[in-house]
Design a protein around this motif. Structure first.
Motif, PDB file in Angstrom:
ATOM      1  N   UNK A  10      11.300 -29.342 -15.116  1.00  0.00           N
ATOM      2  CA  UNK A  10      11.521 -28.235 -14.191  1.00  0.00           C
ATOM      3  C   UNK A  10      12.966 -27.782 -14.302  1.00  0.00           C
ATOM      4  N   UNK A  11      13.168 -26.475 -14.415  1.00  0.00           N
ATOM      5  CA  UNK A  11      14.509 -25.882 -14.391  1.00  0.00           C
ATOM      6  C   UNK A  11      14.628 -25.042 -13.125  1.00  0.00           C
ATOM      7  N   UNK A  12      15.571 -25.407 -12.268  1.00  0.00           N
ATOM      8  CA  UNK A  12      15.766 -24.712 -10.997  1.00  0.00           C
ATOM      9  C   UNK A  12      16.848 -23.653 -11.180  1.00  0.00           C
ATOM     10  N   UNK A  13      16.411 -22.412 -11.358  1.00  0.00           N
ATOM     11  CA  UNK A  13      17.353 -21.326 -11.610  1.00  0.00           C
ATOM     12  C   UNK A  13      17.528 -20.415 -10.419  1.00  0.00           C
ATOM     13  N   UNK A  14      18.561 -19.593 -10.483  1.00  0.00           N
ATOM     14  CA  UNK A  14      18.836 -18.644  -9.403  1.00  0.00           C
ATOM     15  C   UNK A  14      17.728 -17.620  -9.260  1.00  0.00           C
ATOM     16  N   UNK A  15      17.166 -17.165 -10.372  1.00  0.00           N
ATOM     17  CA  UNK A  15      16.136 -16.121 -10.316  1.00  0.00           C
ATOM     18  C   UNK A  15      14.720 -16.684 -10.319  1.00  0.00           C
ATOM     19  N   UNK A  16      14.547 -17.895 -10.879  1.00  0.00           N
ATOM     20  CA  UNK A  16      13.192 -18.427 -11.007  1.00  0.00           C
ATOM     21  C   UNK A  16      13.214 -19.944 -11.123  1.00  0.00           C
ATOM     22  N   UNK A  17      12.066 -20.555 -10.825  1.00  0.00           N
ATOM     23  CA  UNK A  17      11.831 -21.967 -11.114  1.00  0.00           C
ATOM     24  C   UNK A  17      10.869 -22.003 -12.295  1.00  0.00           C
ATOM     25  N   UNK A  44      17.335 -20.949  -4.210  1.00  0.00           N
ATOM     26  CA  UNK A  44      18.263 -21.638  -5.106  1.00  0.00           C
ATOM     27  C   UNK A  44      19.385 -20.662  -5.451  1.00  0.00           C
ATOM     28  N   UNK A  45      20.603 -21.110  -5.259  1.00  0.00           N
ATOM     29  CA  UNK A  45      21.745 -20.241  -5.503  1.00  0.00           C
ATOM     30  C   UNK A  45      22.729 -20.936  -6.438  1.00  0.00           C
ATOM     31  N   UNK A  46      22.831 -20.400  -7.649  1.00  0.00           N
ATOM     32  CA  UNK A  46      23.758 -20.931  -8.663  1.00  0.00           C
ATOM     33  C   UNK A  46      23.582 -22.429  -8.878  1.00  0.00           C
ATOM     34  N   UNK A  47      22.321 -22.841  -8.999  1.00  0.00           N
ATOM     35  CA  UNK A  47      22.004 -24.229  -9.283  1.00  0.00           C
ATOM     36  C   UNK A  47      21.926 -25.127  -8.072  1.00  0.00           C
ATOM     37  N   UNK A  48      22.260 -24.609  -6.904  1.00  0.00           N
ATOM     38  CA  UNK A  48      22.246 -25.396  -5.677  1.00  0.00           C
ATOM     39  C   UNK A  48      21.002 -25.068  -4.857  1.00  0.00           C
ATOM     40  N   UNK A  49      20.253 -26.122  -4.460  1.00  0.00           N
ATOM     41  CA  UNK A  49      19.064 -25.924  -3.640  1.00  0.00           C
ATOM     42  C   UNK A  49      19.530 -25.569  -2.227  1.00  0.00           C
ATOM     43  N   UNK A  50      19.449 -24.299  -1.907  1.00  0.00           N
ATOM     44  CA  UNK A  50      19.940 -23.802  -0.627  1.00  0.00           C
ATOM     45  C   UNK A  50      18.927 -24.034   0.488  1.00  0.00           C
ATOM     46  N   UNK A  51      17.658 -23.836   0.196  1.00  0.00           N
ATOM     47  CA  UNK A  51      16.584 -24.045   1.174  1.00  0.00           C
ATOM     48  C   UNK A  51      15.638 -25.104   0.619  1.00  0.00           C
ATOM     49  N   UNK A  52      15.721 -26.315   1.168  1.00  0.00           N
ATOM     50  CA  UNK A  52      14.948 -27.438   0.639  1.00  0.00           C
ATOM     51  C   UNK A  52      13.450 -27.224   0.834  1.00  0.00           C
ATOM     52  N   UNK A 363       8.540 -19.206 -26.578  1.00  0.00           N
ATOM     53  CA  UNK A 363       9.741 -18.757 -27.267  1.00  0.00           C
ATOM     54  C   UNK A 363      10.555 -17.780 -26.422  1.00  0.00           C
ATOM     55  N   UNK A 364      10.175 -17.615 -25.166  1.00  0.00           N
ATOM     56  CA  UNK A 364      10.909 -16.760 -24.243  1.00  0.00           C
ATOM     57  C   UNK A 364      12.198 -17.479 -23.832  1.00  0.00           C
ATOM     58  N   UNK A 365      13.372 -16.815 -23.929  1.00  0.00           N
ATOM     59  CA  UNK A 365      14.626 -17.466 -23.515  1.00  0.00           C
ATOM     60  C   UNK A 365      14.594 -17.953 -22.069  1.00  0.00           C
ATOM     61  N   UNK A 366      13.732 -17.390 -21.253  1.00  0.00           N
ATOM     62  CA  UNK A 366      13.653 -17.801 -19.856  1.00  0.00           C
ATOM     63  C   UNK A 366      13.194 -19.244 -19.702  1.00  0.00           C
TER      64      UNK A 366
END
Length: 445
Positions: A10-17, A44-52, A363-366
């Protein structure tokens, strides 16, 4: 690893998980079995889980979608660590000996364990990586087997705010998924994308994300610098909103028409129509759009270049600069960095990943960050299915019970006391005859 076993990251990103399931072979080649994503929507804001709570709900949702494409349920997950507070600091540990001593793997492991005890103030130690060794004051790339009186190991200590890891653990626990392991995302991406040759020659890896831009610099096979700039693609989108369009449309306009470098636009006088639900269609010029993009991208690029020059002058980066990340698709970005650094600049191209069937999203960079994390994993993340119960073998008496023969193989006399009496015996003979008839037909086919 069998297809019914797989690794989930799992990658927790600012725009998507982003969630990825796949397998890897002994050579490290990745086969992606399934990918899915879920919008972060501010949790999630800049890698930080803001709302658990919200993050936990989204992890459950994205894994449920992933499971619909997999043969087994997911039992545990690997998660990447990233974010604005991520950085690498120097830390040294040493050992001195009374007499000349041969350096063994056990001594090197002892140095590593000693380095892991380091606890920086107000920060959480995530990993100790890429040591550079000194043997009696001289640099030594591979100290194992060398005799010396003193050995020094200079580590890069990857650290971040303690709340980064703590909040991720809380969200995963609430989602109901044990964490199989954590990996520092920029290091995982570097290991996945860059070859040993590129790391030795010198290479800068720039990951343009939605909330942050991460720079990792390698030289002589080791990590030299790791820093996160707190600006990414999302802030450019918000800047575009100043042209009186909503954020969703601003993102689409940026992707479709945006370009870094105003002077390079060939269609600067073309007007762009947006939907404008309330006030009607809005008209913005490509020239105005690219002025906004250029201003913010210039700020991000200048920050990155300053970090490169402070650590490892760009002229010493023999393998150049590699660009990756979901926000890297902006037209003109590579050309702009090339012009400012005089370095060879290329887009990342994973060479060790393939997808199952027609899974083009692999192969999507996302999904690159999630795939890189998955490549580091070793533990099977599939839920173990119960083995089918094999019935015990039938005994000879039971085996012959339904074919009209006794335990010795002889024909059994009809039991007059059985229900059905005389006519029941004839009925069974007819049924057996019918069954034998079909058996003959089956044999002749």
């Amino acid at each position: 690893m069998e297809r019914r076993e797989f690794i989930v990251a799992i990658d927790l990103g600012t725009s998507k998980i982003a969630a990825v399931a796949g397998v890897k072979d002994a050579l490290g080649f990745i086969t992606v079995l399934a990918v899915e994503q879920e919008p972060s929507n501010g949790c999630i804001r800049r890698g930080f889980v803001y709302n658990v709570e919200e993050t936990a709900a989204k992890i459950k949702k994205v894994i449920a979608k992933l499971e619909s494409k997999l043969p087994n349920k997911v039992a545990r997950i690997y998660i990447g660590l990233s974010g604005q507070s991520l950085q690498a600091i120097d830390h040294s540990v040493s050992l001195e000996f009374d007499t000349e001593t041969t350096i063994t793997d056990e001594i090197i492991e002892q140095l590593y364990l000693e380095a892991k005890k380091y606890q920086p103030e107000l920060l959480d130690l995530l990993d100790a990586v890429h040591p550079r060794y000194e043997i009696d004051g001289k640099n030594e790339q591979n100290p194992s087997g060398v005799m010396c009186m003193k050995i020094v190991a200079n580590y890069k200590m990857v650290v971040a705010r303690p709340s980064i890891k703590r909040n991720i653990a809380r969200a995963a626990e609430k989602a109901g998924y044990p964490i199989a392991g954590y990996f520092v995302t920029p290091l995982a991406v570097g290991d996945f994308l860059l070859t040993d040759t590129e790391k030795n020659l010198g290479c800068a890896l720039i990951d343009f994300g939605a909330g942050t831009t991460t720079l990792s610099i390698y030289k002589n096979g080791s990590l030299r610098h790791l820093v996160v700039v707190p600006f990414g693609g999302n802030i450019i989108t918000k800047d575009i909103c100043s042209l009186n369009i909503i954020e969703d449309e601003a993102e689409q306009v940026k992707i479709r028409y945006g370009r870094v470098g105003v002077s390079d636009s060939s269609d600067q006088d073309v007007a762009i129509s947006t939907s404008g639900d309330v006030y009607g269609a809005q008209q913005i010029k490509v020239f105005d759009l690219n002025v906004v993009i250029e201003a913010r991208e210039e700020e991000i690029i200048e920050n990155i270049i300053n970090q490169i020059e402070l650590t490892e002058p760009s002229k010493s980066l023999g393998a150049g600069i590699v660009l990756t990340g979901g926000a890297v698709a902006l037209k003109g970005l590579a050309e702009k960095i090339r012009a400012k650094t005089n370095c060879e600049v290329r887009m990342s191209s994973p060479k060790r990943v393939q997808s199952l069937g027609t899974l083009a999203d692999a192969h999507d960079p996302a999904y690159l960050q999630a795939i890189s994390i998955m490549a580091q994993g070793k533990e099977n993340c599939a839920k173990e299915m119960p083995r089918p119960v094999t019935p015990p073998p039938m005994t000879g008496t039971t085996e012959n019970a339904g074919n009209g023969r006794d335990s010795k193989g002889g024909r059994r006399r009809p039991d007059k006391n059985n229900n059905g009496g005389f006519f029941s015996g004839w009925r069974k003979k007819i049924e057996n005859a019918a069954g034998n008839l079909f058996d003959v037909e089956d044999d002749t086919e």
